[in-house]
Design a protein around this motif. Structure first.
Motif, PDB file in Angstrom:
ATOM      1  N   GLU A 184       0.903  -1.159   0.011  1.00  0.00           N
ATOM      2  CA  GLU A 184      -0.005  -0.193  -0.173  1.00  0.00           C
ATOM      3  C   GLU A 184       0.832   1.176   0.007  1.00  0.00           C
ATOM      4  OE1 GLU A 184      -3.089  -0.484  -0.556  1.00  0.00           O
ATOM      5  OE2 GLU A 184      -4.083  -1.871   0.614  1.00  0.00           O
ATOM      6  N   LYS A 185       0.389   2.200  -0.476  1.00  0.00           N
ATOM      7  CA  LYS A 185       1.115   3.771  -0.624  1.00  0.00           C
ATOM      8  C   LYS A 185       0.619   4.702   0.136  1.00  0.00           C
ATOM      9  CE  LYS A 185       3.349   2.502  -4.997  1.00  0.00           C
ATOM     10  NZ  LYS A 185       3.605   2.776  -6.483  1.00  0.00           N
ATOM     11  N   TRP A 186       1.292   5.669   0.696  1.00  0.00           N
ATOM     12  CA  TRP A 186       0.744   6.884   1.420  1.00  0.00           C
ATOM     13  C   TRP A 186      -0.301   7.461   0.804  1.00  0.00           C
ATOM     14  CZ3 TRP A 186       1.192   7.907   6.408  1.00  0.00           C
ATOM     15  CH2 TRP A 186       0.676   9.252   6.868  1.00  0.00           C
TER      16      TRP A 186
ATOM     17  N   GLU B  31      21.638   6.398  -4.812  1.00  0.00           N
ATOM     18  CA  GLU B  31      20.604   6.441  -5.869  1.00  0.00           C
ATOM     19  C   GLU B  31      19.370   5.928  -5.268  1.00  0.00           C
ATOM     20  OE1 GLU B  31      22.539   5.979 -10.155  1.00  0.00           O
ATOM     21  OE2 GLU B  31      22.505   4.124  -8.801  1.00  0.00           O
ATOM     22  N   ALA B  32      19.407   5.007  -4.406  1.00  0.00           N
ATOM     23  CA  ALA B  32      18.342   4.384  -3.592  1.00  0.00           C
ATOM     24  C   ALA B  32      17.812   5.571  -2.698  1.00  0.00           C
ATOM     25  CB  ALA B  32      18.562   3.058  -2.998  1.00  0.00           C
ATOM     26  N   ARG B  33      18.603   6.114  -1.857  1.00  0.00           N
ATOM     27  CA  ARG B  33      18.217   7.022  -0.993  1.00  0.00           C
ATOM     28  C   ARG B  33      17.690   8.094  -1.649  1.00  0.00           C
ATOM     29  NH1 ARG B  33      23.025  10.221   0.588  1.00  0.00           N
ATOM     30  NH2 ARG B  33      22.614  11.168  -1.486  1.00  0.00           N
ATOM     31  N   ASP B  34      18.130   8.565  -2.804  1.00  0.00           N
ATOM     32  CA  ASP B  34      17.222   9.605  -3.408  1.00  0.00           C
ATOM     33  C   ASP B  34      15.893   9.339  -3.866  1.00  0.00           C
ATOM     34  OD1 ASP B  34      19.509  11.252  -2.991  1.00  0.00           O
ATOM     35  OD2 ASP B  34      20.490  10.952  -4.893  1.00  0.00           O
ATOM     36  N   ILE B  35      15.701   8.191  -4.379  1.00  0.00           N
ATOM     37  CA  ILE B  35      14.295   7.593  -4.924  1.00  0.00           C
ATOM     38  C   ILE B  35      13.516   7.534  -3.773  1.00  0.00           C
ATOM     39  CG2 ILE B  35      13.401   5.397  -5.810  1.00  0.00           C
ATOM     40  CD1 ILE B  35      15.723   5.219  -7.430  1.00  0.00           C
ATOM     41  N   ILE B  36      13.983   7.129  -2.485  1.00  0.00           N
ATOM     42  CA  ILE B  36      13.031   6.924  -1.504  1.00  0.00           C
ATOM     43  C   ILE B  36      12.679   8.429  -0.913  1.00  0.00           C
ATOM     44  CG2 ILE B  36      12.963   6.144   1.128  1.00  0.00           C
ATOM     45  CD1 ILE B  36      14.267   3.574   0.112  1.00  0.00           C
ATOM     46  N   ALA B  37      13.774   9.275  -0.988  1.00  0.00           N
ATOM     47  CA  ALA B  37      13.454  10.503  -0.467  1.00  0.00           C
ATOM     48  C   ALA B  37      12.494  11.371  -1.551  1.00  0.00           C
ATOM     49  CB  ALA B  37      14.625  11.586  -0.514  1.00  0.00           C
ATOM     50  N   ALA B  38      12.382  10.894  -2.703  1.00  0.00           N
ATOM     51  CA  ALA B  38      11.491  11.682  -3.589  1.00  0.00           C
ATOM     52  C   ALA B  38      10.118  11.037  -3.395  1.00  0.00           C
ATOM     53  CB  ALA B  38      11.973  11.099  -5.074  1.00  0.00           C
ATOM     54  N   GLY B  39      10.028   9.835  -2.771  1.00  0.00           N
ATOM     55  CA  GLY B  39       8.672   9.424  -2.680  1.00  0.00           C
ATOM     56  C   GLY B  39       8.266   9.499  -1.267  1.00  0.00           C
ATOM     57  N   ARG B  40       8.692  10.666  -0.643  1.00  0.00           N
ATOM     58  CA  ARG B  40       8.152  11.062   0.647  1.00  0.00           C
ATOM     59  C   ARG B  40       6.755  11.799   0.491  1.00  0.00           C
ATOM     60  NH1 ARG B  40       8.016  15.749   4.202  1.00  0.00           N
ATOM     61  NH2 ARG B  40       8.551  15.187   6.341  1.00  0.00           N
ATOM     62  N   GLY B  41       5.918  11.154   1.297  1.00  0.00           N
ATOM     63  CA  GLY B  41       4.445  11.866   1.060  1.00  0.00           C
ATOM     64  C   GLY B  41       3.590  11.275  -0.154  1.00  0.00           C
ATOM     65  N   GLY B  42       4.417  10.429  -0.886  1.00  0.00           N
ATOM     66  CA  GLY B  42       3.650   9.928  -2.053  1.00  0.00           C
ATOM     67  C   GLY B  42       3.644   8.405  -1.977  1.00  0.00           C
TER      68      GLY B  42
END
Length: 377
Positions: free
Chosen positions: A294-296, A340-351
């Motif tokens: 599930e996603k936020w 790169e993985a860190r940046d992808i997860i950071a970009a998914g913050r709130g999404g």
């Protein structure tokens, strides 16, 4: 208090004596009184004597510890009441029963001694049969107390041992089940160990916040880490052609792949129903298996839950699972770097992800890298 064992239970359940004669410490500044009591008690007990409060404390605090103390009240320097207070303040002597012996024949004196915690109060001149009877009674009571204490200690140790055994059995069973999924999907390798470490790290970090602290106590974190390996158990039910496909999945194949979350939840649910009573970690494992995709923002599966409607356990698992998928090779992709993985997860913050849990991930990013390196495939 440490003392000599005085009774035990044999194989037939019969109480048997295992002790040498019990030790009585007599404390009196009068040599005459010591001689009278020593002559009275020596045939039955091991007797030690002290003529001062200071010497009494030395003897009482050394092995073999007295089973009973006969303590004169009126002594020069440290009187009996002061000696008694020192005995009660020392963990090694606080449980030794004390009988006050005194020439003061007053109700007030007797009440004061008993209020302090003495087990009995005998006035001089002593009556030998009465003294022997009271000593015998107090020694029998102490023996019973010691036996009950030892039994309680034994039972507590047995309970701790059984609980440890049960936890070990749970751990082994969980890993065995999780490894079934690994056999179907061998490329995941140490995915179970890594995600388990990530989950524990995230939960421990989140516990620092007032929002998550009530939900993530030590026990809850332990159960969460224990349950995490079962998050992908449903992949056992996915056909090999889909699970091992080297390229992107078709729309129809993706529909099938997404069923693994419910397949895993249903499998755990069946196991839960077979249990005689509720098993806490299974309930948590079922929750994680069903909800970790599930996603936020509500765009996930299987039910499109959004925000805090998604259980905290699944929100934590989501980041652990995605990070590991990004940084490890798969049949359909090459691994990304940790940054790169860190940046992808950071970009998914709130999404994709709960913002608070992303913040916890970023705060513990160094720990994630360490776990990934430690459990490389």
């Amino acid at each position: 208090m440490r003392d000599n064992k005085s009774i035990a239970i044999n194989q037939q359940g019969v109480t048997v004596s295992t002790a040498s004669p019990r030790t009585i410490l007599i404390v009196d500044d009068s040599p005459e009184n010591l001689a009278v009591l020593n002559d009275l008690l020596c045939p039955r007990y091991r007797v030690r004597v002290a003529t001062s409060g200071a010497r009494a404390l030395q003897i009482a605090g050394a092995s073999p510890y007295p089973d009973l103390i006969l303590l004169d009240v009126m002594m020069p320097g440290m009187d009996g009441y002061q000696v008694f207070e020192h005995l009660r303040a020392d963990p090694d002597t606080r449980d030794i029963p004390v009988i006050f012996i005194t020439a003061m024949n007053s109700i007030e004196g007797e009440m004061h001694g008993l209020e302090l915690g003495a087990v009995d109060y005998i006035t001089k001149p002593i009556v030998p049969p009465l003294v022997l009877a009271r000593i015998h009674t107090q020694l029998e009571l102490k023996q019973a107390r010691d036996w009950l204490r030892d039994q309680n200690s034994y039972l507590e140790a047995e309970i701790e041992k059984r609980m440890a055994e049960n936890e070990l059995i749970q751990e082994v069973s969980i890993r065995a089940l999780a490894h079934l999924a690994e056999i179907r999907d061998p490329e995941t390798g140490n995915h179970i160990r890594r995600t388990q470490g990530y989950v524990q790290q995230l939960a421990t970090e989140l516990r620092k916040s007032a929002k998550f602290a009530p939900l993530l106590g030590e026990r809850q974190i332990r159960l969460l880490a224990r349950s995490a390996p079962l998050h992908d158990i449903g992949k056992i039910g996915i056909p090999d052609a889909i699970l091992h496909k080297p390229g992107p999945l078709s729309a129809a194949e993706w529909v099938v792949m997404k069923t693994h979350s419910r397949l895993g939840s249903d499998a755990i649910d069946l196991a839960e129903r077979d249990a005689a009573e509720s098993v806490e970690f299974l309930a948590l494992a079922k929750e994680i298996a069903l909800r970790h995709h599930e996603k936020w923002d509500g765009s996930g599966y299987p039910d499109g839950l959004a925000g805090e409607a998604i259980p905290v356990s699944a929100r934590i698992m989501a980041i652990a699972d995605v990070f590991d998928a990004l940084v490890t090779p798969r049949v359909y992709k090459a691994p990304l770097s940790y940054d790169e993985a860190r940046d992808i997860i950071a970009a998914g913050r709130g999404g994709h992800f709960d913002p608070d849990i992303v913040d916890a991930f970023l705060a513990q990013f160094h720990a994630f890298r360490d776990i990934a390196d430690r459990h490389r495939d």
